[in-house]
Design an enzyme around this catalytic site. Structure first.
Site, PDB file in Angstrom:
ATOM      1  N   LEU A   8      22.887  31.832  52.456  1.00 44.77           N
ATOM      2  CA  LEU A   8      22.652  33.188  52.942  1.00 44.77           C
ATOM      3  C   LEU A   8      23.744  34.108  52.406  1.00 44.77           C
ATOM      4  O   LEU A   8      24.927  33.907  52.692  1.00 44.77           O
ATOM      5  CB  LEU A   8      22.619  33.205  54.473  1.00 44.77           C
ATOM      6  CG  LEU A   8      21.627  32.229  55.125  1.00 44.77           C
ATOM      7  CD1 LEU A   8      21.533  32.480  56.623  1.00 44.77           C
ATOM      8  CD2 LEU A   8      20.251  32.320  54.475  1.00 44.77           C
ATOM      9  N   ARG A  15      32.660  45.642  57.636  1.00 46.78           N
ATOM     10  CA  ARG A  15      34.089  45.645  57.965  1.00 46.78           C
ATOM     11  C   ARG A  15      34.974  45.484  56.738  1.00 46.78           C
ATOM     12  O   ARG A  15      36.188  45.709  56.805  1.00 46.78           O
ATOM     13  CB  ARG A  15      34.385  44.558  58.999  1.00 46.78           C
ATOM     14  CG  ARG A  15      33.864  44.915  60.396  1.00 46.78           C
ATOM     15  CD  ARG A  15      33.782  43.707  61.296  1.00 46.78           C
ATOM     16  NE  ARG A  15      35.053  42.991  61.381  1.00 46.78           N
ATOM     17  CZ  ARG A  15      35.167  41.755  61.885  1.00 46.78           C
ATOM     18  NH1 ARG A  15      34.098  41.112  62.307  1.00 46.78           N
ATOM     19  NH2 ARG A  15      36.342  41.182  61.944  1.00 46.78           N
ATOM     20  N   ASP A 105      29.704  33.483  52.955  1.00 49.56           N
ATOM     21  CA  ASP A 105      31.032  33.957  53.353  1.00 49.56           C
ATOM     22  C   ASP A 105      31.804  32.889  54.117  1.00 49.56           C
ATOM     23  O   ASP A 105      32.759  33.188  54.827  1.00 49.56           O
ATOM     24  CB  ASP A 105      30.914  35.229  54.204  1.00 49.56           C
ATOM     25  CG  ASP A 105      30.141  35.003  55.497  1.00 49.56           C
ATOM     26  OD1 ASP A 105      29.607  33.891  55.698  1.00 49.56           O
ATOM     27  OD2 ASP A 105      30.067  35.942  56.322  1.00 49.56           O
ATOM     28  N   LYS A 333      46.443  35.450  22.744  1.00 50.11           N
ATOM     29  CA  LYS A 333      45.044  35.613  23.113  1.00 50.11           C
ATOM     30  C   LYS A 333      44.155  35.014  22.040  1.00 50.11           C
ATOM     31  O   LYS A 333      44.324  35.304  20.851  1.00 50.11           O
ATOM     32  CB  LYS A 333      44.737  37.107  23.310  1.00 50.11           C
ATOM     33  CG  LYS A 333      43.337  37.417  23.857  1.00 50.11           C
ATOM     34  CD  LYS A 333      42.290  37.619  22.774  1.00 50.11           C
ATOM     35  CE  LYS A 333      42.550  38.841  21.939  1.00 50.11           C
ATOM     36  NZ  LYS A 333      41.439  39.034  20.920  1.00 50.11           N
ATOM     37  N   ALA A 362      60.816  36.780  16.316  1.00 53.29           N
ATOM     38  CA  ALA A 362      60.738  37.803  17.363  1.00 53.29           C
ATOM     39  C   ALA A 362      60.100  39.074  16.828  1.00 53.29           C
ATOM     40  O   ALA A 362      60.341  39.492  15.701  1.00 53.29           O
ATOM     41  CB  ALA A 362      62.133  38.102  17.900  1.00 53.29           C
TER      42      ALA A 362
END
Length: 450
Positions: A8, A15, A105, A333, A362
């Site tokens: 469900l 709220r 939930d 990435k 660096a």
């Protein structure tokens, strides 16, 4: 006996004070609905039906990303829990197995609890999940007679004796699917809210001579999330459990309370996690790695013996091989860093592959984006990339190549070659003093005018 899940997930969650459907709010960076689906997956369900309502499109997208075979039904009007389950009737029209009703939930249900519910179904027609409440408050009470559940009594209707019962209703149940729909057909809405309550099926089942029982679980498993406060409490519960589990499996957390894990984080034993590390979704860290403080990892794989951080960011698609080193203020990435390679400080490596034993100096940047498309940088083995090198993709550096400090690489570098590409330095005697004097005079005029 085959099983179907009916989850469900139609509620708005008033709220929460949110435009996001309640079941999509995350715990450990996965939506609550996904937690519920993964809990139910232990039963190897033949069908999974998600009952949506508020934000149905968004809920459906998340549900089918988790399980593309999940069937989506819509509860157009929210008329109670029995009405919600009834929406799954068509999706289970030919299904002869058990239906297990879960809530989107309620994210902490444990596999063992579901298995015990199914085991109890072998001897009973209807199984309700209950819990011993530390503070029963206004929960519905389960009135037992030995192993038989006689009825569920709502707090407002309970006698003083019944209110003293601490065995409470979670709302979850298991029943033959067609039997459940038959029971729901008899549920009325003659109550103050005008809603059809799933709890009413217990009394209806008893009047039909069906066997009804309740299985108990820890109260924490039935925790429902209805507000931002509940969400924070639930996330804290998850983090505490997950950290403890990792430490029991041989992972060192130097400051456990500062390490944040995702629902699917996997970390091998003898790995050391320093303070203030955040794991996003889809991270695997193999045994014996070290993740130093203030690092953020998401969608990546870190192999045995690798060191990450401090202050490193690994983004989706990052693959670190064994004994690699990614240092402070490095972002990686969609890149493969081969065994023994080092990216020690202040660099961005994106859409790239770095060969074994190569060293990235660096300030190195793979310039992978042209404003429209991403391009790849390929760095061979035993390559030395000098500090402050710009690698303008698509470009490749052969094995054993080197770049001089400050080089902008715009074309491929053959193996063992040295690439130097920077403007010729020119020193102009006295120009620094003259320039400073000019700037100071300009500033004085501006300040005087102000």
């Amino acid at each position: 006996m085959t099983t179907a899940l009916v989850i469900l997930a139609a509620g708005k969650g008033t709220r929460m004070n949110s435009d996001i459907p309640k079941v999509l709010h995350p715990i450990a960076q996965s939506p609550m609905l996904v937690h519920a689906m993964r809990a139910g997956a232990i039963l190897s369900p033949e069908r999974t039906v998600i009952v949506t309502g508020h934000g149905a499109e968004a809920v459906s997208k998340v549900a089918q990303a988790e399980d593309e075979a999940a069937r989506i039904v819509v509860q157009e009007e929210q008329l109670g829990t029995a009405h919600a389950v009834a929406q799954a009737r068509e999706a289970l029209a030919e299904f002869e197995g058990d239906a297990v009703v879960l809530y989107g939930d309620t994210p902490f249900l444990q596999p063992d609890t579901l298995k015990r519910m199914i085991a109890a179904r072998a001897e009973n027609d209807l199984v309700i999940l209950g819990f011993e409440a530390a503070n029963p408050a206004r929960y519905g009470r389960l009135v037992m007679n030995g192993d038989t559940l006689e009825r569920i009594v709502e707090f407002k209707d309970a006698t003083d004796e019944e209110r003293a019962i601490t065995f409470c209703n979670s709302g979850l149940l298991a029943c033959n699917a067609q039997t459940l729909f038959s029971l729901i057909d008899a549920v009325g809405n003659d109550n103050a809210s005008g809603e059809y309550y799933l709890t009413d099926v217990v009394e209806i089942a008893r009047t039909r001579g069906l066997r009804v029982t309740a299985v108990a679980c820890d109260e924490a498993q039935t925790l429902g999330v209805n507000s931002r406060t509940d969400l924070a409490v639930a996330d804290a519960i998850f983090q505490t459990r997950a950290r403890t589990e990792l430490m029991e499996l041989g992972v060192t957390l130097m400051a456990p309370e500062t390490v944040y894990l995702a629902a699917d984080t996997v970390i091998g034993r003898d790995t050391v996690i320093e303070p203030n590390v955040v794991f996003g979704p889809s991270v695997t860290v193999e045994s014996g790695a070290t993740i130093r403080a203030f690092s953020h990892l998401e969608g990546c794989h870190v192999s045995r013996g690798a060191t990450v951080g401090p202050y490193a960011r690994l983004r989706p698609g990052t693959e670190l091989a064994e004994n690699t080193r990614v240092g402070n203020f490095v972002e990686i990435k969609n890149a493969e860093i081969a065994e023994g390679a080092k990216v020690n400080h202040l660099s961005y490596i994106g859409d790239a592959s770095v060969g074994a034993a190569s060293n990235i100096g660096a300030g190195t940047i793979t310039c992978n984006y042209d404003g429209v498309m991403k391009h790849k940088t390929t760095i061979g083995e035993n390559v030395f990339v000098g500090s402050n090198t710009m690698l303008v993709a698509p470009v490749s550096l052969g094995d054993g190549a080197m770049t001089a400090t400050g080089t902008v690489v715009t074309k491929d570098v053959e193996p063992d070659a040295l690439a130097v590409a920077r403007a010729k330095q020119e020193n102009k005697p006295g120009y620094a003093r003259k320039l400073f004097e000019m700037l100071k005079a300009k500033k004085a005029r501006r300040d005087k005018g102000a």
